[in-house]
Every structure is written in structure tokens, then in C-alpha cells.
Design a protein around this motif. Structure first.
Motif, PDB file in Angstrom:
ATOM      1  N   UNK A 243       0.843  -1.196   0.000  1.00  0.00           N
ATOM      2  CA  UNK A 243       0.000   0.000   0.000  1.00  0.00           C
ATOM      3  C   UNK A 243       0.878   1.246   0.000  1.00  0.00           C
TER       4      UNK A 243
ATOM      5  N   UNK B 289       2.969   2.077   2.791  1.00  0.00           N
ATOM      6  CA  UNK B 289       2.198   1.686   3.971  1.00  0.00           C
ATOM      7  C   UNK B 289       1.184   2.747   4.346  1.00  0.00           C
ATOM      8  N   UNK B 290       0.170   2.924   3.514  1.00  0.00           N
ATOM      9  CA  UNK B 290      -0.889   3.885   3.840  1.00  0.00           C
ATOM     10  C   UNK B 290      -1.908   3.173   4.727  1.00  0.00           C
ATOM     11  N   UNK B 291      -2.886   2.480   4.125  1.00  0.00           N
ATOM     12  CA  UNK B 291      -3.854   1.759   4.951  1.00  0.00           C
ATOM     13  C   UNK B 291      -3.671   0.256   4.871  1.00  0.00           C
ATOM     14  N   UNK B 292      -3.160  -0.212   3.748  1.00  0.00           N
ATOM     15  CA  UNK B 292      -2.987  -1.645   3.545  1.00  0.00           C
ATOM     16  C   UNK B 292      -1.618  -2.106   4.000  1.00  0.00           C
ATOM     17  N   UNK B 293      -1.191  -3.255   3.418  1.00  0.00           N
ATOM     18  CA  UNK B 293       0.063  -3.872   3.843  1.00  0.00           C
ATOM     19  C   UNK B 293       1.255  -2.933   3.656  1.00  0.00           C
TER      20      UNK B 293
END
Lengths: 245, 194, 454
Positions: free
Chosen positions: B169, B181-185
Motif C-alpha cells: 500500500x 504503507x498507507x492503509x494496507x500492507x
């Protein structure tokens, strides 16, 4: 070869030297040049402001002056594009059609019709090339950075035939200068900012002149250059192609 | 009249003249001499990792190591060990601290580093998104050149959900600075079985 | 206060270093787009295919929409139709009420921005948490997005730092994007986990399969949709495409055009709700069927909202999204918004030099700059232009239609410019504000030509 010369109104009034250079250049290259004396304006200032309904007079006058020629040449991509897209004669559509097909911007006429491959011209200066949008994107005078197509440039092809010249492009090779017709006053702030940014990129190349195929872009850039007291001058491509230093 | 009919009638009244459907010629599309290498280059350029392994069993030791480090791991691949049968019941709250998830995927796309994962492979739609580390497993022979070949090989309508996932992400919403690395992996590893 | 584009952009440009930064940041995105598209030999062919698929779809919209509806219903998706923004908002609200929903997360949907859904729900006492990082930033600041793909592109990291310090209690002065993004991740994780409803947009709806695709880089659409017990996806009806195989064309062009990525991190294909979930889809018209009936402007409905035209536009980059005073700014906004409200948006088609760069980057080949020109004609026809401008244009037209008058005015004009230059150096002359006047020659070209012939 007889060529009718169309000199756009603001060149006629403010930059006669561009018209003179165009005429002399065409004559040097063996053309018989005729200048129809009743010509005025292509109608673009009205049409681009939304008043295409007010261009009938211009259309009529243009057709009256330029019917019957095999070739019509103008030192302005913008005016040529306007006519190619919008010239019309409701009573006699054939006439407008014939004119549109005979009409050429100067550099495309030189490269595609006369097929110039040498020029007896010298211009020993550093020159920055400005791609005028309507010529480039509208008339396809040069490849565009947005597109994934082979690279070419009709103006550059001609300028490379000039002795002593050193050519350069600004970092953003084909960004608009911000003139945009009446945009230059109705959107004054953005217009000037766009012009200033073009100039900054040309200055980085340490040039003597900015050249283009349209005097309208150059008039705008010249106005900004002169205001800041810059030593850089503007010059129409016809003047360079016709020069002999 | 219902809005549905009102809209459809308005569209019908204004429908443009027929334009034919284009034929998409796959032979006009880019090809790669080495699709694996292209896939690896792209995945690495978007912040992911590609590991080539001779057999799937090579991943087992990693799972063991992670488990002994008492990390929260979920394995959805039966070839790698037991797969819990309650996976689709796990809620976001239960999965909040999920560290790593292992998922068998269908195929990889060389031109963009994307991997197709279907719902039956992920077991629970949240798993590939809510984990910190996403591990996807594909066969080397299942790397196709472009999205055209990918859609030829998959049927998106047989399951309720599926996704192309390309790397971890990310966001560039603050001054165009890329942050992984925003909201996902935050990490994505693609194991490719020779 | 004058809220037209020219005045708003003058205000924007008054901070020149910041304007330069804005311009360069977006130009950087344009350059990434160039790199991504020039790497594909078939790029121009892809644009052509995408354009033809969209043209074909627009000419069979009814058939594809009804096919989509039928398949989507069979998949267990509840399909709703909204004639306008008001109805769209009411539909969403009724689903919220029926399910007794308290906590709402929303991923990026320009349609819900167009319908002003957040404001509507707020009036009903409901809070919607925008989960796209850029959208969350502007939501905290009570600002509209300034760009449809990069909503907070007008803000510097220090602005974000200040906003997050105020709302998320981050360290004062820490403007590291990594740190700020992590803070948003933690903050929004808790919002996802407690969400009852996830609202998302739709990038593509597939007639053949009755499913839809949502693209994000952050993963926020998925975090919401796979957590909440209710998912509402909202789409303008032009999002429909005929077949699944067409997704290959559109997913290849979308991210390359938007950000220069080969594909977004997540391209999520939704076909059925989870067993414990309700999935709704709202199909919205809101002026689109009217635009479809405008022969000159119908193909604006091909737009896939990549915003490549924003990033390339020399005017947008130097005037900022808010100067367009509409939800969708930039060149595409300037051809969509006059359809919604011609009077309020009469200035927008004029906020362009017609340079044509927008049409060249458009991945579905919308003739944007030509439509800008055509909107200008419509706007003048409808009378949404100042009487001064009209009078000036009429005068000009009369002069250019009469060669003798044109020459006479030319002589007088040049004489005045030479002899009374100060007359033109007034503050009313917008040319002169930051530019010198050209020098007026004694003779016109025509005068020279006649002498030269002798």
C-alpha cells in the motif's frame, strides 16, 4: 509558383518586418508573391472569445481576397489553424473549402511544398525555440511531448539550415507561453506568470533571442522581457530564415 | 415514473449514433523476453520483494520462524500447513494486529507487477489488506506479459470478490512524497515457484 | 468578492514561490506520466481502443445499463437509480436509516463530492470520515479537494503537519510525510474497525458481469468495504463498460495517465456482497443524460477521471484547483461544469489558452480544448458574457469587415501609440500591468508593400 501572402492584422500593423521577411524569403525561394490589398483579420479574436457569430464579415472579406490561389501562406500558425477549422461560406462552401486546402503556415509550406533543403541565411546568435501551440499541436508542425510518436520539428529543420546559429529549447520543450488571445488580458495574472516561466527557462540557456512561428506569442514574451529590462530579444522565424549577417 | 425509467428514457432520447466495438489485437501489445525478470524489476520498483524458490516447501521454514517469534500469522495455503476453517468469520477487530498472511494467488502480470488474488484464495476479503506483511505465492509459468493476457486467463465473475494487488500500500498525498504503507500492507513479498 | 477564475487565480499567484512549487509538483506528475506512457510502444493504440470502447458504450448505454442492472441484481447487489444529486443523497440516507448506521467511512468518490453528500449527511447529524489520506487532510481543514486524484496537492507538508497537530495531536512542527502518514494510518484504522457503513466510488462497472472495480493505492476502499456490514458504491452512469476484457485496456491507461504508475496498488473487483453484508449500488444521472444530448459535448462522458489534463494544464498548475470554484477543476471540469450550471461556470471555458495539451494527454481522446472553444460559443449565445465585451467584439467585427476602416483605425492607433504612449500606460490597460506595449511602426506592412511595388 504564385503564392498569395496572408499577413495577419497585428503583424500588418505592429510587426511589418515579419511580413517583409516572409515576402522576401518566399521571393528568394522562387515564388511569385501576391499580397491581396483588401485583407484584414482571420476572425480568430472574436471566435476564440465565443463570438464566432460575429466572424461572417471576416470570412466574407477573407474569401473575397484569397479565392482562386493555388497557395496561400501566412507567417502564423494560429491564424492558419483558425481558418482551417472555422472559415466558412454558407452560400458557397466550395470556395471556403478550396481556400482551406490551399492555406499553409510558412514553415510547413517551406518544408512540405517547396521542400527547402538549403537556405542562404546566416544568424550567428544563440536562439531559443518556442513551440507555438496552435502551430505545433493544431497544425502538427512538430512532434509533441505528450504523445508517443516519432520526434520531428519543421521549424527546427529549417533553423538548422541557417549558418552560425546555436539552437536550444527550454526545459519544458512545448509548454504554452500564456498569450492565448484575449486570455492575455482577461486572465492577466496567469497569462503573465506563464510567460515569465517560459522566459526563465530560456534564460537558463543563455540565449540572445527567442524565436517562434507566431508573433502573438513573441509580442507577449517581448512585453515581459522589456518590462524586466532583459537583453533577450524576440524574433519571428521568418526573420531568421531571411537574415544574412 | 421511477427515476430508473426517467434516466433510461432520457438516455434513449439522447443516444448517439451507433459506434462499433473495437477489436483489441493482442499481437499489437508489448511482449517481454523474460517476463519473470520484468515482473521482478517492476515489483521491486514499487516497493515489493520477489523471491524465486524451487518448491513451495521453501516457504515453510519462514512460517516456522515467524511463528516461533510469536507473530500473528495466518496461512491460507493448504500446501504450507493447516488452514483454520474459521478464517472468513474473523472480523477487522480480530485481525487488527495481523502481522503476516500467506496467500496462493492465480497469476502475476509482468508489465505492472500486479498479482490476481481471488476470494477463494484469500479466504477472507480483509486478509490481504489488513495485514502488515502480505505474502503472495504464484508459479513462474503463471506470469503473463500484460493485463490483456491476464483477463484472458481469469474469470472475474465466478467469485464475489477478487483483486489485482501490485506491491505494498502507498500514498503520495503529502507533497507527492512517496510513503509506503498507507492503509494496507506495509510490505509485499511475492514468492515465485520455479 | 469576485469568485471567478481570473480573480481567484490572481490571488493564488500573489504568492509566487508557492505558485512555482505547485506548478513544479504537478509538472513532476506529468513527467512521470510521460515516462510511463512513452515506455509502451502501443500507447497511442491503447488510447484509440479506450476511446472507441467508450464511444461504443455511449451509443449503447441503455442496453449496457440494463444488462448491468440485471446481472448485478442476480449477484445480490441492490441497485438504485438517482436522477440528481438530491435523490442520490436521499437514497444513501435511507439506507443509513434503515440499517441504523452510526459510523460511516468513505473512500474517494468524486461523484459523492459532486452531490455534496458529506454536507447533506452532516445536516442529518451524521459524520462521514473520508479515508483517503488527501481527502482526510482537506476534510480536517474544511476545504474542498483541489484535484480529483491528489486532493491535497495545494498543501505543503507543513500545512499538513499543522492540521494533524490540531486534529490528531501529532508532534508540533514534525512535517515528515512518513510520520504524518503513519499517524493518519493509526487514526483511520480505528475508524475502519468501528465502521458500520463503507461508501466507495466506482471506477468501472462491467455490464457483462454485473460487478464493479474500485482502484486505490492506499487500500482504503478495501479496508472499509470488507469491514462494514453495509457497502454503498456510487457511480455516474458513464462508468459502465461492456466487458471484463475491456478492463485490461482501462486499467492499463488509468494509473499511467494519473500518476505514472503502471497500475494502482489495488484494483478491487466486487461482484457479490459477503454472506453477512449488504451491497448497494447507486447509479446517478445528475445532468449526464442532458450532456449526452449535446452533440458537441457528449464525449466528455468518456472521462475516466485520471486527471492527466489537470497535471499538464499550464493554467491549472499556476492557478490551483480552488480557483475553478467547482468540485471537478481543471480542463475536464471546465467542459463538464457548464452543463451543470452554465451561468455560474461561464468563466471556466475561458480559463484556458486553448493550447491543446489536455486533449493530447487524455487517455480516452476527449477533444477537451475543442470543447472549451465550443462552450465559449454556447455561453455567449446564452448571454452569459459582459456587455462591455460584447460591445468591443461587435466593434472589432465591424472594423475587420471593412478593410478601409481597419486601415484607418490602424493608422490612428499606431500614431497614438507613438505620440501619446502614456495614454496606454494606464492601470485600466491589463496588458500594460506587467508587460510593455509593442513599439508601433510608422508604416504597416501593406504601406511598405505598396511602396515596394513601385
Amino acid at each position: 509558383m504564385t503564392v498569395a501572402l496572408f499577413i495577419p492584422c497585428y503583424i500588418d500593423q505592429l510587426y511589418p518586418k515579419v511580413g517583409i521577411a516572409t515576402l522576401e524569403l518566399l521571393e528568394k525561394l522562387g515564388c511569385d508573391v501576391v499580397f491581396p490589398l483588401g485583407q484584414t483579420c482571420c476572425g480568430q479574436p472574436m471566435a476564440n472569445s465565443g463570438f464566432s457569430g460575429l466572424t461572417n464579415g471576416c470570412n466574407k472579406n477573407f474569401i473575397a481576397n484569397f479565392s482562386g490561389f493555388d497557395y496561400i501562406v501566412a507567417p502564423s500558425g494560429s491564424c492558419v489553424l483558425h481558418l482551417k477549422e472555422h472559415l466558412q461560406d454558407d452560400k458557397n462552401p466550395e470556395k471556403a473549402h478550396q481556400i482551406k486546402n490551399s492555406l499553409f503556415e510558412l514553415t510547413e509550406f517551406l518544408t512540405d511544398i517547396i521542400k527547402v533543403d538549403t537556405l542562404d541565411a546566416r544568424f550567428p546568435f544563440k536562439v531559443g525555440i518556442h513551440n507555438s501551440c496552435h502551430g505545433q499541436r493544431g497544425l502538427n508542425l512538430a512532434s509533441m511531448t505528450e504523445k508517443n510518436t516519432p520526434s520531428f520539428s519543421k521549424p527546427e529543420q529549417l533553423l538548422k539550415m541557417v549558418g552560425g546559429i546555436e539552437l536550444s529549447y527550454p526545459k519544458r520543450k512545448d509548454e504554452c507561453c500564456g498569450f492565448g488571445g484575449t486570455f492575455c488580458v482577461f486572465e492577466e495574472a496567469v497569462s503573465v506568470k506563464m510567460g515569465k516561466d517560459r522566459i526563465t527557462e530560456h534564460e537558463a540557456n543563455d540565449i540572445d533571442y527567442i524565436t517562434a512561428g507566431d508573433s502573438s506569442c513573441l509580442m507577449h514574451l517581448e512585453g515581459i522581457l522589456n518590462r524586466k529590462g532583459s537583453p533577450i530579444k524576440t524574433i519571428h522565424i521568418a526573420e531568421i530564415l531571411n537574415s544574412s549577417f | 415514473m421511477s427515476s430508473r425509467n426517467k434516466i433510461l428514457n432520457a438516455i434513449a432520447a439522447h443516444q448517439p449514433d451507433q459506434v462499433a466495438m473495437p477489436v483489441i489485437h493482442h499481437e499489437q501489445v508489448i511482449t517481454f523476453e523474460n517476463p519473470f525478470l520484468q515482473f521482478k524489476t517492476i515489483v521491486e520498483s514499487i516497493g515489493g520483494k520477489v523471491v524465486l524458490v524451487p518448491t513451495i516447501q521453501f516457504i515453510q521454514s519462514e512460517i516456522q520462524n515467524n511463528k516461533s517469534a510469536s507473530k500473528y500469522i495466518i496461512n491460507t495455503v493448504s500446501e504450507l500447513g493447516d488452514v483454520p476453517d474459521n478464517l472468513n468469520k474473523l472480523t477487522a477487530a480480530a485481525l487488527e494486529k495481523l502481522d503476516t498472511v500467506y496467500i496462493r494467488a492465480t497469476l502475476g502480470v509482468a508489465e505492472n507487477g500486479a498479482v490476481w488474488v481471488s476470494e477463494s484464495q484469500m479466504k477472507n476479503r480483509l486478509l490481504p489488506f489488513i495485514c502488515e506483511h502480505l505474502v503472495l505465492i504464484i508459479n513462474q509459468k503463471d506470469i503473463v506479459a500484460t493485463m490483456h493476457q491476464a483477463y484472458n486467463k481469469i474469470d472475474i465473475s465466478t467469485e464475489g470478490f477478487g483483486a489485482f494487488i501490485a506491491g505494498p500500500s502507498k500514498t503520495a498525498d503529502i507533497e507527492q512524497s512517496l510513503v509506503i504503507g498507507a492503509h494496507g500492507a506495509k510490505n509485499a513479498t511475492i514468492y515465485i515457484i520455479e | 468578492m469576485n469568485s471567478k477564475h481570473a480573480a481567484l487565480s490572481e490571488k493564488f499567484i500573489a504568492d509566487e514561490p508557492r505558485t512555482n512549487w505547485h506548478d513544479e509538483t504537478l509538472w513532476f506528475v506529468r513527467e512521470k506520466r510521460d515516462k510511463a506512457t512513452h515506455g509502451l510502444p502501443e500507447w497511442e493504440q491503447l488510447r484509440e481502443w479506450a476511446s472507441q470502447i467508450k464511444n461504443h458504450t455511449l451509443s449503447n448505454l441503455n442496453a449496457y445499463l440494463t444488462e448491468f442492472e440485471e446481472k448485478a441484481k442476480a449477484n445480490g447487489i441492490k441497485v438504485h437509480w438517482a436522477a440528481d444529486a438530491q435523490e442520490h443523497n436521499e437514497i444513501v440516507h435511507s439506507i443509513i436509516k434503515k440499517n441504523n448506521i452510526q459510523k460511516i467511512v468513505k473512500s474517494k468518490s468524486m461523484l459523492t463530492e459532486e452531490c455534496h453528500l458529506n454536507d447533506y449527511l452532516q445536516e442529518k447529524g451524521l459524520e462521514v470520515v473520508d479515508t483517503d489520506l488527501g481527502e482526510r487532510i482537506v476534510q480536517f481543514r474544511k476545504e474542498p479537494p483541489s484535484h480529483i486524484v491528489l486532493p491535497a496537492i495545494h498543501l505543503k507538508k507543513q500545512d499538513v503537519s499543522d492540521t494533524f497537530h490540531e486534529h490528531l495531536n501529532t508532534e508540533k512542527g514534525n512535517n515528515d510525510p512518513q510520520y504524518l502518514t503513519e499517524a493518519a494510518r493509526q487514526h483511520l484504522r480505528s475508524k475502519f474497525i468501528e465502521a458500520d457503513l463503507a461508501i466507495t466510488g466506482v471506477n468501472f462497472a462491467i455490464a457483462e458481469t454485473g460487478g464493479f472495480v474500485v482502484c486505490t493505492n492506499e487500500g482504503n476502499a478495501d479496508m472499509g468495504a470488507h469491514t462494514a456490514k453495509v457497502h454503498i458504491a456510487c457511480m455516474g452512469f458513464e462508468k459502465i463498460i461492456p466487458k471484463a476484457e475491456h478492463l485490461s485496456v482501462f486499467l492499463r491507461i488509468l494509473a499511467r495517465s494519473a500518476t505514472g504508475q503502471a497500475i494502482t496498488t489495488y484494483s478491487s473487483h466486487f461482484h457479490k456482497p459477503r454472506p453477512d453484508q449488504e451491497m448497494h449500488l447507486v447509479i446517478v444521472d445528475n445532468g449526464r443524460s442532458r450532456q449526452l444530448g449535446r452533440a458537441d459535448f457528449k464525449n466528455s462522458l468518456k472521462c475516466i477521471r485520471c486527471a492527466a489534463c489537470f497535471n499538464t494544464c499550464p493554467v491549472y498548475r499556476r492557478s490551483g484547483g480552488h480557483s475553478y470554484h467547482t468540485t471537478t477543476a481543471g480542463p475536464i471540469g471546465s467542459i463538464l461544469n457548464p452543463n451543470l450550471d452554465m451561468k455560474t461556470n461561464a468563466d471556466l471555458p475561458f480559463a484556458s489558452t486553448l493550447c491543446g495539451s489536455c486533449s493530447n494527454v487524455c487517455p480516452v481522446k476527449i477533444d477537451i480544448h475543442e470543447q472549451l472553444w465550443k462552450w465559449r460559443q454556447e455561453i455567449v449565445k446564452e448571454g452569459y458574457v459582459s456587455s462591455d465585451k460584447k460591445t468591443a467584439m461587435k466593434g472589432m467585427s465591424y472594423m475587420f469587415s471593412n478593410p478601409a476602416l481597419y486601415r484607418f483605425v490602424g493608422i490612428i492607433g499606431r500614431w497614438m501609440m507613438r505620440n501619446f504612449p502614456n495614454l496606454l500606460k494606464s492601470k485600466h490597460n491589463l496588458w500594460f500591468k506587467q508587460r510593455e506595449m509593442p513599439e508601433a511602426p510608422k508604416k504597416s506592412f501593406r504601406d511598405w508593400y505598396i511602396d515596394h511595388q513601385k
